[in-house]
Motif scaffolding. Structure first.
Motif, mmCIF file in Angstrom:
data_model
loop_
_atom_site.group_PDB
_atom_site.id
_atom_site.type_symbol
_atom_site.label_atom_id
_atom_site.label_comp_id
_atom_site.label_asym_id
_atom_site.label_seq_id
_atom_site.Cartn_x
_atom_site.Cartn_y
_atom_site.Cartn_z
ATOM 1 N N UNK A 95 0.816 -1.250 -0.011
ATOM 2 C CA UNK A 95 -0.059 -0.044 -0.035
ATOM 3 C C UNK A 95 0.804 1.403 0.045
ATOM 4 N N UNK A 96 1.947 1.187 0.909
ATOM 5 C CA UNK A 96 3.032 2.516 0.769
ATOM 6 C C UNK A 96 3.363 2.740 -0.563
ATOM 7 N N UNK A 97 4.148 1.658 -1.247
ATOM 8 C CA UNK A 97 4.702 1.868 -2.640
ATOM 9 C C UNK A 97 3.631 2.472 -3.402
ATOM 10 N N UNK A 98 2.406 1.827 -3.460
ATOM 11 C CA UNK A 98 1.416 2.270 -4.455
ATOM 12 C C UNK A 98 1.018 3.608 -4.378
ATOM 13 N N UNK A 99 1.079 4.088 -2.933
ATOM 14 C CA UNK A 99 0.708 5.399 -2.440
ATOM 15 C C UNK A 99 1.914 6.361 -3.058
ATOM 16 N N UNK A 100 3.242 6.135 -2.552
ATOM 17 C CA UNK A 100 4.242 6.659 -2.979
ATOM 18 C C UNK A 100 4.332 6.996 -4.299
ATOM 19 N N UNK A 101 4.184 6.260 -5.400
ATOM 20 C CA UNK A 101 4.587 6.344 -6.742
ATOM 21 C C UNK A 101 3.405 7.087 -7.375
ATOM 22 N N UNK A 102 2.092 6.754 -6.692
ATOM 23 C CA UNK A 102 0.869 7.548 -7.450
ATOM 24 C C UNK A 102 1.022 9.129 -6.995
ATOM 25 N N UNK A 119 8.469 4.001 -10.743
ATOM 26 C CA UNK A 119 8.281 2.603 -10.800
ATOM 27 C C UNK A 119 8.938 1.935 -9.413
ATOM 28 N N UNK A 120 8.760 0.873 -9.188
ATOM 29 C CA UNK A 120 9.368 -0.122 -8.370
ATOM 30 C C UNK A 120 9.758 -1.613 -8.991
ATOM 31 N N UNK A 121 11.041 -1.855 -8.859
ATOM 32 C CA UNK A 121 11.688 -2.771 -9.636
ATOM 33 C C UNK A 121 12.184 -3.906 -8.375
ATOM 34 N N UNK A 122 12.404 -5.272 -8.723
ATOM 35 C CA UNK A 122 13.038 -6.019 -7.985
ATOM 36 C C UNK A 122 14.486 -6.442 -8.456
ATOM 37 N N UNK A 125 4.082 0.442 -11.052
ATOM 38 C CA UNK A 125 4.488 1.564 -11.884
ATOM 39 C C UNK A 125 3.326 2.526 -12.031
ATOM 40 N N UNK A 126 3.628 4.031 -12.079
ATOM 41 C CA UNK A 126 2.434 4.839 -12.176
ATOM 42 C C UNK A 126 2.229 5.169 -13.618
ATOM 43 N N UNK A 127 1.221 6.052 -13.714
ATOM 44 C CA UNK A 127 0.645 6.581 -14.954
ATOM 45 C C UNK A 127 1.846 7.247 -15.901
ATOM 46 N N UNK A 128 2.929 7.938 -15.316
ATOM 47 C CA UNK A 128 3.895 8.655 -15.833
ATOM 48 C C UNK A 128 4.646 7.441 -16.693
ATOM 49 N N UNK A 129 4.858 6.416 -16.123
ATOM 50 C CA UNK A 129 5.656 5.121 -16.959
ATOM 51 C C UNK A 129 4.713 4.703 -17.966
ATOM 52 N N UNK A 130 3.320 4.441 -17.656
ATOM 53 C CA UNK A 130 2.566 3.928 -18.612
ATOM 54 C C UNK A 130 2.614 4.951 -19.989
ATOM 55 N N UNK A 131 2.432 6.305 -19.593
ATOM 56 C CA UNK A 131 2.497 7.215 -20.873
ATOM 57 C C UNK A 131 3.682 6.829 -21.614
#
Length: 276
Positions: free
Chosen positions: A106-113, A121-124, A132-138
């Motif tokens: 939840x924290x990671x999702x909130x952070x990148x949003x 984005x978050x990677x392993x 990843x957020x909408x900026x990456x998707x774009x």
């Protein structure tokens, strides 16, 4: 994009049948630390460190962890050292789907949003995209579906000749930066899977007709930017990577949050007009 499950990203660094001594010696040499210096750091003696490395003395579990801490051994490899010494792993490896990591997800999702409209984005450890957020998707608009099949891999998406590579206006520079980053990770983790990924993406040809242009003279870049074309505009970003301090779980230790900060006013204006 939302968080997806991620499997084990790194293989154990402990060769079958090899004791802890040679492994500790290899980490010490990699860190360019003498036996005496390590002994002083770990409140031990150079004689005891020598005995451990040659197998004449079996270190306690506490000593293995202490030496690993002072040698800055990655968490996954600390477990490998413990196994080689005959002890159980100390650090769990929890799936991101596990309810125990619900607050983290939840924290990671909130952070990148919250970083939108800028890409994040978050990677392993294998550069598979966790979220990843909408900026990456774009930025990925127009990338073939074959490259967007989960798990998405950030290195493949960026360097593949059908991915972002043809749009990156300073591809040779950015490619060199990414490959050097992977080389540092390989030296740290000694992962066969990561080495295989490196060899794959390093072998990708530079797309024919790739445009290499010069950065704007009136913009004082403070770090190497990635200049990428999107719908006829060239956007400029500098990248920042964050990891967790003192992680107590292998999965968490291997997560990295990458954020792309706009490097010029025109990029800021364009992103706000598209996603603001």
């Amino acid at each position: 994009m939302t968080i997806v499950a991620s499997g084990s990203a790194m293989s154990s660094a402990a060769p079958a049948g090899q004791g802890v001594g040679p492994l500790l010696r290899a980490w010490r040499q990699r860190r360019r630390v003498s036996q005496l210096e390590l002994a002083l750091r770990a409140d031990s003696s150079a004689r005891h460190i020598s005995f451990i490395e040659t197998g004449r003395s079996r270190p306690s579990e506490e000593m293995v962890l202490r030496l690993a801490e002072h040698l800055e051994v990655p968490v996954r490899e600390r477990n490998a050292l413990l196994l080689a010494a005959g002890y159980a792993p100390h650090y769990p490896e929890t799936s991101l789907d596990d309810p125990a990591l619900g607050a983290l997800r939840e924290g990671l999702e909130r952070l990148i949003r919250g970083y939108e409209p800028y890409p994040a984005l978050v990677v392993d450890a294998m550069y598979d995209v966790v979220t990843a957020n909408r900026g990456i998707t774009m930025l990925l608009d127009g990338v073939p579906e074959s490259l967007l099949v989960p798990p998405l891999n950030a290195m493949r998406l960026t360097l593949h000749p059908e991915g972002l590579a043809p749009r990156i206006r300073n591809l040779r520079e950015w490619r060199g930066h990414l490959l050097a980053q992977m080389e540092r990770q390989i030296a740290l983790h000694r992962s066969a899977r990561l080495r295989a990924l490196y060899e794959e993406v390093a072998a990708y040809p530079v797309p024919q007709g790739a445009v290499e242009d010069e950065p704007a003279k009136d913009v004082p870049y403070f770090a190497l930017p990635m200049r990428v074309e999107h719908e006829g505009r060239v956007l400029s970003f500098v990248s920042s990577i964050s990891t967790f301090n003192t992680p107590m779980d292998v999965t968490v230790a291997e997560l990295a949050i990458e954020t792309f900060l706009p490097a010029d006013p025109s990029t800021v204006k364009y992103l706000h007009s598209m996603l603001g």
